[in-house]
Design a protein around this motif. Structure first.
Motif, PDB file in Angstrom:
ATOM      1  N   HIS A 153      -8.541  -1.899  -6.574  1.00 12.27           N
ATOM      2  CA  HIS A 153      -7.140  -1.600  -6.852  1.00 12.27           C
ATOM      3  C   HIS A 153      -6.893  -1.986  -8.303  1.00 12.27           C
ATOM      4  CE1 HIS A 153      -2.900  -1.014  -6.481  1.00 12.27           C
ATOM      5  NE2 HIS A 153      -2.741  -2.187  -7.091  1.00 12.27           N
ATOM      6  N   ILE A 161       1.842  -2.436   4.713  1.00 14.96           N
ATOM      7  CA  ILE A 161       1.961  -1.014   5.031  1.00 14.96           C
ATOM      8  C   ILE A 161       3.227  -0.820   5.855  1.00 14.96           C
ATOM      9  CG2 ILE A 161       0.887   0.941   6.228  1.00 14.96           C
ATOM     10  CD1 ILE A 161      -1.844  -0.455   5.723  1.00 14.96           C
ATOM     11  N   LYS A 162       4.125   0.008   5.349  1.00 18.35           N
ATOM     12  CA  LYS A 162       5.378   0.304   6.055  1.00 18.35           C
ATOM     13  C   LYS A 162       6.145  -0.959   6.437  1.00 18.35           C
ATOM     14  CE  LYS A 162       5.223   4.833   6.307  1.00 18.35           C
ATOM     15  NZ  LYS A 162       6.188   5.649   5.629  1.00 18.35           N
ATOM     16  N   TRP A 195      -2.706  -6.350   2.729  1.00 20.16           N
ATOM     17  CA  TRP A 195      -2.045  -5.072   2.487  1.00 20.16           C
ATOM     18  C   TRP A 195      -0.786  -4.940   3.328  1.00 20.16           C
ATOM     19  CZ3 TRP A 195      -3.308  -2.341  -1.560  1.00 20.16           C
ATOM     20  CH2 TRP A 195      -4.593  -2.438  -2.082  1.00 20.16           C
ATOM     21  N   TRP A 210      -8.069   6.519   1.529  1.00 22.87           N
ATOM     22  CA  TRP A 210      -7.862   6.454   0.078  1.00 22.87           C
ATOM     23  C   TRP A 210      -9.004   5.684  -0.583  1.00 22.87           C
ATOM     24  CZ3 TRP A 210      -6.286   8.054  -4.346  1.00 22.87           C
ATOM     25  CH2 TRP A 210      -6.223   7.203  -5.432  1.00 22.87           C
ATOM     26  N   GLN A 211      -9.382   4.542   0.005  1.00 24.47           N
ATOM     27  CA  GLN A 211     -10.426   3.719  -0.600  1.00 24.47           C
ATOM     28  C   GLN A 211     -11.798   4.397  -0.571  1.00 24.47           C
ATOM     29  OE1 GLN A 211     -10.239  -0.193   1.137  1.00 24.47           O
ATOM     30  NE2 GLN A 211      -8.453  -0.741  -0.079  1.00 24.47           N
ATOM     31  N   SER A 266       0.872  -1.173   0.000  1.00 26.47           N
ATOM     32  CA  SER A 266       0.000   0.000   0.000  1.00 26.47           C
ATOM     33  C   SER A 266       0.912   1.227   0.000  1.00 26.47           C
ATOM     34  CB  SER A 266      -0.918  -0.006   1.224  1.00 26.47           C
ATOM     35  OG  SER A 266      -1.784   1.102   1.172  1.00 26.47           O
ATOM     36  N   THR A 281       0.778   5.069   2.067  1.00 25.00           N
ATOM     37  CA  THR A 281      -0.018   5.063   3.289  1.00 25.00           C
ATOM     38  C   THR A 281       0.889   4.760   4.475  1.00 25.00           C
ATOM     39  OG1 THR A 281      -0.614   2.740   2.955  1.00 25.00           O
ATOM     40  CG2 THR A 281      -2.182   4.360   2.186  1.00 25.00           C
ATOM     41  N   ASP A 282       0.585   5.396   5.599  1.00 35.38           N
ATOM     42  CA  ASP A 282       1.365   5.188   6.821  1.00 35.38           C
ATOM     43  C   ASP A 282       0.706   4.215   7.781  1.00 35.38           C
ATOM     44  OD1 ASP A 282       3.452   6.924   6.123  1.00 35.38           O
ATOM     45  OD2 ASP A 282       2.335   8.664   6.850  1.00 35.38           O
ATOM     46  N   ASN A 283      -0.603   3.983   7.587  1.00 34.02           N
ATOM     47  CA  ASN A 283      -1.337   3.117   8.509  1.00 34.02           C
ATOM     48  C   ASN A 283      -2.642   2.672   7.843  1.00 34.02           C
ATOM     49  OD1 ASN A 283      -3.194   5.329   8.880  1.00 34.02           O
ATOM     50  ND2 ASN A 283      -1.699   6.210  10.301  1.00 34.02           N
ATOM     51  N   ASP A 303      -5.075   5.436   6.768  1.00 38.08           N
ATOM     52  CA  ASP A 303      -4.741   6.077   5.491  1.00 38.08           C
ATOM     53  C   ASP A 303      -5.271   5.261   4.312  1.00 38.08           C
ATOM     54  OD1 ASP A 303      -3.387   8.134   6.753  1.00 38.08           O
ATOM     55  OD2 ASP A 303      -1.381   7.413   6.209  1.00 38.08           O
ATOM     56  N   LEU A 304      -5.133   3.949   4.393  1.00 40.06           N
ATOM     57  CA  LEU A 304      -5.633   3.073   3.329  1.00 40.06           C
ATOM     58  C   LEU A 304      -7.151   3.221   3.210  1.00 40.06           C
ATOM     59  CD1 LEU A 304      -5.313   0.808   1.211  1.00 40.06           C
ATOM     60  CD2 LEU A 304      -5.382  -0.834   3.105  1.00 40.06           C
TER      61      LEU A 304
END
Length: 143
Positions: free
Chosen positions: A38, A60-61, A58, A23-24, A11, A14-16, A19-20
């Motif tokens: 996606h 993420i980081k 997903w 966006w969605q 993802s 996005t930081d967390n 955030d995802l």
């Protein structure tokens, strides 16, 4: 009968998990029926296995943080005229036990037996461990 097969995807940006989700919730990230999607260049060759109960996990980081049930694959033609695959997802983001993952391009298959477990009810809002601690615990076999 085919085993369930999942997909995993970075993802980017996005930081967390919040955030995802944000966006969605934008129109750009939704299919015509309002479900999150996606868009990717590659169509899964093993789509029947994925559609048999698979989820998008997903990353993420650097850690798999959540998953979403995959609803269907739609054809998407971009402004450039190129045919792409829209992976249409159920809206619920299900938190999973954070699992370290190295960076990769595009999406990858994820076998059901290698998928992280869902977090137990009541733990969904817990913050993930810092990446350095997560890596150290994984290195000694705790995670």
């Amino acid at each position: 009968m085919a085993k369930t097969l999942h997909l995993q995807k970075l993802s980017v940006g996005t930081d967390n998990v919040a955030d995802l989700l944000a966006w969605q919730n934008t129109k750009r990230a939704q299919a015509v029926d309002g479900l999150p999607r996606h868009v990717t260049r590659m169509w899964p060759k093993r789509k029947d296995e994925v559609l048999g109960g698979g989820s998008m996990y997903w990353v993420i980081k650097g850690s798999i943080m959540c998953r979403q049930q995959i609803n269907r694959f739609d054809e998407y033609i971009g402004a450039d005229g190129v045919r792409r695959c829209a992976i249409v997802l159920e809206p619920e983001l299900i938190r999973v036990v954070p699992t370290l993952k190295r960076p990769f391009q595009g999406w990858r298959y994820l076998k059901a037996e290698d998928a992280p477990m869902d977090l137990p009810k009541g733990r969904e809002e817990e913050e993930a461990l810092p990446a350095s601690l997560n890596a150290a615990l994984a290195e000694i076999g705790v995670l």
